[in-house]
Design a protein around this motif. Structure first.
Motif, PDB file in Angstrom:
ATOM      1  N   CYS A 115       0.864  -1.184   0.000  1.00  0.00           N
ATOM      2  CA  CYS A 115       0.000   0.000   0.000  1.00  0.00           C
ATOM      3  C   CYS A 115       0.900   1.233   0.000  1.00  0.00           C
ATOM      4  O   CYS A 115       2.115   1.108   0.056  1.00  0.00           O
ATOM      5  CB  CYS A 115      -0.938   0.012   1.213  1.00  0.00           C
ATOM      6  SG  CYS A 115      -0.086   0.093   2.801  1.00  0.00           S
TER       7      CYS A 115
ATOM      8  N   CYS B  38       1.042   3.650   2.298  1.00  0.00           N
ATOM      9  CA  CYS B  38       1.311   4.241   3.613  1.00  0.00           C
ATOM     10  C   CYS B  38       2.813   4.413   3.826  1.00  0.00           C
ATOM     11  O   CYS B  38       3.618   3.661   3.290  1.00  0.00           O
ATOM     12  CB  CYS B  38       0.782   3.336   4.722  1.00  0.00           C
ATOM     13  SG  CYS B  38      -0.989   3.260   4.798  1.00  0.00           S
TER      14      CYS B  38
ATOM     15  N   THR C 148      -1.628   4.113   8.511  1.00  0.00           N
ATOM     16  CA  THR C 148      -2.487   2.949   8.252  1.00  0.00           C
ATOM     17  C   THR C 148      -3.510   3.248   7.156  1.00  0.00           C
ATOM     18  O   THR C 148      -3.829   4.408   6.895  1.00  0.00           O
ATOM     19  CB  THR C 148      -3.277   2.533   9.511  1.00  0.00           C
ATOM     20  OG1 THR C 148      -4.105   3.633   9.899  1.00  0.00           O
ATOM     21  CG2 THR C 148      -2.355   2.155  10.649  1.00  0.00           C
ATOM     22  N   CYS C 149      -3.991   2.184   6.542  1.00  0.00           N
ATOM     23  CA  CYS C 149      -5.060   2.294   5.543  1.00  0.00           C
ATOM     24  C   CYS C 149      -5.762   0.939   5.528  1.00  0.00           C
ATOM     25  O   CYS C 149      -5.305   0.002   6.180  1.00  0.00           O
ATOM     26  CB  CYS C 149      -4.480   2.650   4.177  1.00  0.00           C
ATOM     27  SG  CYS C 149      -3.624   1.271   3.384  1.00  0.00           S
TER      28      CYS C 149
ATOM     29  N   CYS D 111      -3.236  -2.180   4.914  1.00  0.00           N
ATOM     30  CA  CYS D 111      -2.332  -2.672   5.952  1.00  0.00           C
ATOM     31  C   CYS D 111      -3.057  -2.933   7.277  1.00  0.00           C
ATOM     32  O   CYS D 111      -2.466  -3.476   8.204  1.00  0.00           O
ATOM     33  CB  CYS D 111      -1.111  -1.769   6.108  1.00  0.00           C
ATOM     34  SG  CYS D 111      -1.458  -0.041   6.399  1.00  0.00           S
TER      35      CYS D 111
HETATM   36 ZN    ZN Z   1      -1.501   1.073   4.368  1.00  0.00          ZN
END
Ligand code: ZN
Length: 492
Positions: free
Chosen positions: A25, A27, A39-40, A43
């Motif tokens: 990702c 991040c 964070t997203c 993850c």
């Molecule tokens: Zn992430």
């Protein structure tokens, strides 16, 4: 006692890749920010989110595999490793299993004498993601930081061919230097971006069959690796001698007590139900990736060390120090070594004197001031001039250090500093003879004892002559003159 026992050691290293963003990702992968700020959905493992491979990780992975002499396949494949643990929000880790980015390599090592050893075999190199980080606060209370979840990791698995704690540490130090110097990982052990696990077993010397292996975790320094291996060899050997069974287990290292401690048994191989990751396409390692992962073989640190030893006659330990990156700018870990090479090759510096001045006076100054070598006024040419003056006996080695320190501190060119500090070594014969005669007249007691046979007392007179001349007399010539006049009884 009977037959001896020999250890078999294998090492797994997890190194965080030198990257701005995470593995699957966008991040940030930065270390040390407030918990749970990077964070997203990907993850955090939220349902419906889809991973995407960070191209940079693939390039660094291939570069590492090549630097370790591995064969790099045309196709690599991500796989799911399924297990449950609170630091793994998806319930599986995306790693590589059957088709890693590199297999069957070797890390070259150099021994104390500066010769290549047979090296340590590398079984595989693969890419994966880090887990989140758990903090166990108190009984029953734990916190979790997802900043680390999905940070790009490189796993390097050695063959189980390491035979001593010393070789293990040598391997880890060289591997760490390789990853660092090639910009693959910052390999910082304190920040946990270079972590190692040791597998160790012992077997009777005359047996081919490997013993049951034990894994040691929580090793956060080379010292811990060395001590824990030594402890474990001893523990397992003693147990086998007593007729006890070694059980397949994971042990931790207790730094304070200096012992390994049981964590859990691993009687059965864990069942991870690996299968190809359906959310990611296979990785094609061709053209563009390979171009980007191009590697200058000479940039492999152990080769540079070898060249310093072989081509420039630098002693092995000093060659290592020239490579320690001391005082070199971040983006070129070879700065100090190259500075030295240029000084010798282009400007004719005397190698031994230059090495000694570098790792003595220069490093001391850099350490004290926190400066880097390129921030000082010292150049390879000035270093060469100083060593040439020493060789011609125009400068004593003590005075050379003074000149060097002045240039490091205040700048200036060599000749000017030598003159302004009044450091030109007095080798003028008439002047020296005159002074030596004065010394003889002024010290009748010492002279008397020399004449009675105590020849070592000449040294005392040399010392007095050096003092009288303010350190500028050529000590070698003074010694010769005194010996001639007092011992060989030649007329002065
Ligand atoms: Zn992430």
């Amino acid at each position: 006692m009977g037959a001896g026992y020999v250890p078999t050691i294998g090492i797994e290293v997890h190194a965080q890749l030198n990257m701005q963003s995470k593995m699957y990702c966008a991040c940030s992968a930065a270390f040390g920010d407030p918990p749970n700020t990077h964070t997203c959905p990907v993850c955090l493992g939220l349902p419906g989110s889809l991973p995407r491979v960070n191209h940079r990780a693939v390039v660094l992975g291939v570069m590492a595999a090549r630097a370790l002499g591995c064969s790099v396949p045309i196709l690599a494949q991500f796989a799911r490793k399924n297990y449950f643990y609170p630091d793994l929000p998806k319930g599986y880790q995306i790693t590589m299993y059957q088709f890693p980015v590199g297999t069957d390599g070797k890390l070259d090592l150099i021994d104390d004498l500066g010769e290549f050893t047979s090296g340590v075999g590398i079984e595989r190199v693969h890419l994966e993601e880090d887990t989140a980080k758990l903090f166990h606060e108190s009984e029953g209370v734990s916190f979790i930081d997802f900043n680390r979840s999905g940070v790009p990791l490189l796993e390097i698995v050695s063959m189980p061919g390491i035979q001593s704690s010393r070789e293990a540490v040598n391997y880890l130090k060289e591997l760490r230097r390789l990853l660092k110097f090639l910009g693959i990982s910052n390999a910082n052990m304190e920040e946990g971006s270079f972590r190692c696990e040791v597998n160790i077993s012992v077997r009777p010397e005359n047996s081919e069959r490997l013993g049951t292996k034990v894994e040691i975790k929580n090793l956060n320094s080379f010292r811990a690796v060395e001590r824990s291996i030594e402890y474990e060899i001893e523990r397992q050997t003693t147990a086998i001698r007593k007729g006890q069974q070694i059980r397949h287990e994971t042990r931790g290292w207790d730094e304070k007590e200096g012992v390994t401690v049981h964590q859990r048994f691993k009687e059965k191989a864990p069942e991870y139900r690996y299968f190809p990751e359906p959310d990611l396409p296979d990785l094609v390692l061709d053209g563009s990736v390979c171009d980007e992962a191009r590697l200058d073989v000479e940039a492999i640190p152990v080769r540079k060390v070898r060249s310093l030893i072989e081509r420039f006659g630098v002693p092995p330990h000093s060659a290592d120090l020239l490579m320690s990156g001391f005082g070199s700018p971040e983006d070129n870990p070879y700065f100090v070594a190259e500075f030295f090479e240029e000084s010798v090759q282009r400007h004719g510096a005397q190698g031994t004197a230059a090495v000694n001045l570098m790792i003595g006076t220069v490093f001391e100054h850099l350490k004290k001031t926190g400066m880097t070598l390129d921030q000082t006024d010292l150049t390879p040419k000035k270093m060469a001039e100083i060593t040439k003056m020493i060789a011609k006996e125009e400068l004593s080695s003590t005075s050379a250090k003074t000149v060097l320190s002045r240039i490091l501190e205040e700048g200036g060119n060599v000749r000017d500093v030598v003159v302004s500090e009044g450091l030109v070594q007095v080798s003028d014969e008439d002047e020296l003879v005159k002074m030596v005669k004065e010394i003889i007249e002024e010290n009748p007691h010492i002279v008397e004892s020399i004449k009675r046979g105590k020849t070592t007392a000449v040294g005392a007179l040399v010392g007095l002559a050096m003092k009288k001349s303010g350190g500028q007399a050529n000590p070698k010539r003074v010694n010769e003159l005194l010996t001639d006049m007092l011992i060989n009884r030649k007329p002065g």
